[in-house]
Design a protein around this motif. Structure first.
Motif, short mmCIF file in Angstrom:
data_model
loop_
_atom_site.label_atom_id
_atom_site.label_comp_id
_atom_site.label_asym_id
_atom_site.label_seq_id
_atom_site.Cartn_x
_atom_site.Cartn_y
_atom_site.Cartn_z
N ALA A 17 0.85 -1.20 0.00
CA ALA A 17 0.00 0.00 0.00
C ALA A 17 0.88 1.25 0.00
N PRO A 20 0.19 7.99 1.84
CA PRO A 20 -0.45 9.21 1.33
C PRO A 20 0.60 10.23 0.89
N PRO A 26 -5.70 7.05 3.70
CA PRO A 26 -6.07 6.26 2.53
C PRO A 26 -7.45 5.62 2.61
N VAL A 27 -7.88 5.24 3.83
CA VAL A 27 -9.15 4.53 4.01
C VAL A 27 -9.89 5.08 5.22
N ILE A 36 -12.25 4.86 -0.08
CA ILE A 36 -10.84 4.74 -0.40
C ILE A 36 -10.42 5.99 -1.17
N GLN A 39 -6.20 6.53 -5.61
CA GLN A 39 -4.96 5.76 -5.67
C GLN A 39 -4.29 5.96 -7.01
N MET A 71 -4.15 -1.19 -6.09
CA MET A 71 -3.75 -0.39 -4.93
C MET A 71 -4.95 -0.16 -4.01
N GLN A 75 -4.84 -1.12 -0.15
CA GLN A 75 -5.15 -0.18 0.94
C GLN A 75 -6.14 -0.80 1.92
N ASN A 78 -4.13 -3.17 4.00
CA ASN A 78 -3.25 -2.40 4.89
C ASN A 78 -4.03 -1.80 6.07
N ALA A 79 -5.31 -1.53 5.84
CA ALA A 79 -6.17 -0.97 6.90
C ALA A 79 -6.79 -2.09 7.76
N ASP A 145 -10.56 6.30 -7.19
CA ASP A 145 -11.01 6.18 -5.81
C ASP A 145 -12.20 5.22 -5.77
#
Length: 153
Positions: A17, A20, A26-27, A36, A39, A71, A75, A78-79, A145
């Motif tokens: 990810a 920013p 990002p989320v 989101i 990206q 991506m 994200q 990653n969140a 997005d």
């Protein structure tokens, strides 16, 4: 089949990810909806830059939009949001750096849209915008997005 298994079946490995590039997160999740942030397209670790209709081909632009879609998924992971929690891809917004004569933004955006269909099946079908713009952050060729409905945790 789990989404991780589906990604494996498709031969897809999610990228790391991206951090920013400005003052945002990002989320954001609110009421089981993930928003989101836009990206940017990284292919093999390199940002795809340029302008569709000038120095970026339709094929490269479509690949860039797909990279943005990857991506978006990265994200979520990653969140700490498992991809199996995705109930529906609600909407994608695609922004395409475009020459004034370029009008194939919907074809470019298909790169991200078709990825979502491939990964999530019918739940990947979504509403969408595909907009031509004169310039994007870091001179990216495409930015995407998303709004994604989640199953309750």
């Amino acid at each position: 089949m789990s989404i991780d298994a589906r990604l494996s079946e498709l031969g897809i490995t999610l990228p790391n990810a991206a951090a920013p590039v400005a003052s945002y997160v990002p989320v954001v999740v609110h009421n089981d909806v993930a928003y989101i942030s836009g990206q940017l397209p990284f292919i093999d670790g390199t940002l795809v830059t340029g302008t569709l209709g000038e120095d970026v081909s339709l094929e490269r632009g479509t690949a860039a939009a797909r990279a943005c879609g990857l991506m978006i998924l990265a994200q979520l992971v990653n969140a700490q949001i498992p991809l199996d929690r995705v109930a529906r891809i609600v909407k994608l917004g695609a922004f395409v750096s475009s020459a004034s004569s370029f009008s194939d933004q919907p074809k470019v955006a298909n790169g991200a849209s078709e990825l979502m269909f491939d990964v999530f099946g019918e739940s990947g079908r979504h509403a969408r915008s595909a907009v031509g713009v004169p310039v994007l952050p870091l001179h990216a060729a495409v930015e995407v997005d998303a709004i994604i409905a989640l199953h309750p945790a």
